[in-house]
Design an enzyme around this catalytic site. Structure first.
Site, PDB file in Angstrom:
ATOM      1  N   GLY A 297       0.772  -1.190   0.154  1.00 57.42           N
ATOM      2  CA  GLY A 297       0.025   0.114  -0.238  1.00 57.42           C
ATOM      3  C   GLY A 297       1.154   1.166   0.032  1.00 57.42           C
ATOM      4  N   ARG A 298       0.770   2.061   1.061  1.00 59.81           N
ATOM      5  CA  ARG A 298       1.450   3.437   1.112  1.00 59.81           C
ATOM      6  C   ARG A 298       2.357   3.204   2.419  1.00 59.81           C
ATOM      7  NH1 ARG A 298       1.174   3.822  -3.419  1.00 59.81           N
ATOM      8  NH2 ARG A 298       0.089   5.589  -4.681  1.00 59.81           N
ATOM      9  N   GLU A 327      12.234   7.056  -1.513  1.00 61.03           N
ATOM     10  CA  GLU A 327      12.515   6.077  -2.769  1.00 61.03           C
ATOM     11  C   GLU A 327      13.355   7.053  -3.679  1.00 61.03           C
ATOM     12  OE1 GLU A 327       8.818   4.473  -3.871  1.00 61.03           O
ATOM     13  OE2 GLU A 327       8.307   3.479  -2.263  1.00 61.03           O
ATOM     14  N   HIS A 346       9.824  -1.175  -4.746  1.00 58.97           N
ATOM     15  CA  HIS A 346       8.704  -0.610  -5.182  1.00 58.97           C
ATOM     16  C   HIS A 346       8.337  -1.050  -6.798  1.00 58.97           C
ATOM     17  CE1 HIS A 346       5.462   2.897  -4.852  1.00 58.97           C
ATOM     18  NE2 HIS A 346       5.073   2.019  -5.472  1.00 58.97           N
ATOM     19  N   ALA A 348       5.885  -3.685  -7.413  1.00 59.41           N
ATOM     20  CA  ALA A 348       4.670  -4.686  -7.324  1.00 59.41           C
ATOM     21  C   ALA A 348       3.746  -4.523  -8.359  1.00 59.41           C
ATOM     22  CB  ALA A 348       4.070  -4.555  -6.049  1.00 59.41           C
TER      23      ALA A 348
END
Length: 385
Positions: A297-298, A327, A346, A348
């Site tokens: 998610g976040r 990031e 990151h 996905a």
């Protein structure tokens, strides 16, 4: 208002090769690395913008912007970017749903079955039709994700041999490169040092386990479908808890997350950004020692320091994070040194057909507008999934 020939700007250089030709087949487009690269007269002509992440204030440079189509999902950065009220916003949230759900389940199995230790010497292979550009350090990612000092107990109960930790500047498995670009020792001795023991293992079963799935949007529902099919009992946590999530045995509001955490064996996070962490110290303390936490998610939904503390204390089995507050993660970020933590860069959402599907969402919404319909991917900025 007509949408026959609007001035369209694509500001997404990573997707240009596949995104622009598909859109340009239907409508004339302009492309730019950044909005600031354009002269004021050109910026004033832009009516439609296709892109994703926008720095603070940059949307204010487009005074006649009528429609923003996001190539991703998140909208939490748009206010700071200067999006004017009344601007139509659509997104490509439907595109990565299945990819992200699969990735979340893969992360769960990676830790439940202790697969981390089996990948130490496995080569990084590009997906069919893709290149490895921009994917440097792949072996180090696998090793550094589970960064652990020598002697640390791994999720499966084995002990990390000396030379397997991978924070910046330290060693990685043979042939790998750490986050800082350090070379790892080569040879059979180094490879033998990280070989897992035969006929042993402390794998945890997913079948029959209770998994707390945070988020009832497209991705959360896709995760629940997959976990339920694998025999897990899913409890869904949504913003209000009023609408039941299909296949979940229970759906509760986010305010009840601590109450149901005590029932959970594992947690999978699929939430949009939140002002306060949902997975905090209290929630982590309610989990059993065999628990695994996966977040696609976040990053703001998790108290990272509390998570790191739980991992260091081995009060939970492990964690898999695909999202991070910064990031890319700096080489000196403390996360690289947290034991039993898998750091995913990151990715996905990624799959070979992603740019083509993103282009299709834009063209679908353009067709809706031309037909006088509400765009099918219109975003209500006042709601959270």
């Amino acid at each position: 208002m007509t949408w026959d020939r609007p001035e369209v700007l694509v500001a997404h250089s990573k997707m240009w090769p596949e995104l622009v030709p598909r859109i340009a087949a239907e409508i004339e487009v302009r492309q730019a690395e950044t909005i600031a690269d354009l002269d004021p007269a050109t910026r004033a002509g832009v009516e439609v913008l296709v892109g994703y992440q926008f720095p603070p204030g940059c949307l204010e440079l487009l005074p006649n912007l009528r429609w923003l189509h996001l190539t991703g999902t998140g909208t939490d950065h748009l206010a700071a970017a200067g999006l004017r009220p009344g601007t139509l916003v659509t997104n490509a949230a439907r595109v990565p749903v299945e990819a992200v759900a699969e990735y979340a389940v893969a992360g769960l199995f990676m830790l439940l079955k202790n697969l981390v230790e089996l990948t130490e010497n496995f080569p990084v292979l590009p997906a069919e039709g893709t290149t490895t550009a921009g994917q440097a350090g792949g072996t180090a990612e696998r090793a550094a994700h589970a960064a652990e000092p020598a002697g640390t107990t791994r999720p499966g109960g084995t002990t990390a041999p000396a030379g397997t930790s991978t924070p910046a500047g330290t060693s990685t498995p043979a042939g790998a490169t750490g986050p800082a670009g350090s070379a790892a020792p080569a040879g059979d001795a180094a490879r033998a040092a990280v070989r897992p023991a035969w006929y042993t293992g402390r794998a945890v079963m997913l079948d029959g386990a209770t998994v707390l799935v945070l988020g009832g949007g497209r991705i959360g529902r896709a995760v629940v479908r997959r976990l339920s099919a694998l025999g897990a009992r899913c409890i869904a946590v949504t913003r209000t808890g009023r609408t039941p999530v299909p296949l979940a045995v229970k759906t509760v509001g986010v305010g009840q997350v601590l109450d149901v955490a005590a029932e959970a064996d594992h947690i999978v996070g699929c939430l949009p950004a939140t002002e306060q962490p949902v997975v905090d110290k209290a929630v982590l303390a309610a989990l059993p020692p065999h628990a695994v936490f996966v977040n696609v998610g976040r990053a703001s939904t998790v108290d990272e320091e509390a998570l790191y503390e739980a991992l260091r204390a081995q009060s939970i089995r492990g964690a898999f994070l695909d999202v991070h507050r910064i990031e890319p993660l700096p080489d000196d970020d403390p996360a690289w040194r947290v034991p039993n933590l898998v750091i995913s860069p990151h990715r996905a959402f990624a799959f070979p057909g992603e740019p083509a599907e993103v282009a299709r969402t834009f063209l679908d919404n353009l067709a809706d507008l031309r037909a006088g319909r509400t765009p099918r991917d219109a975003v209500n900025l006042g709601e959270e999934p």
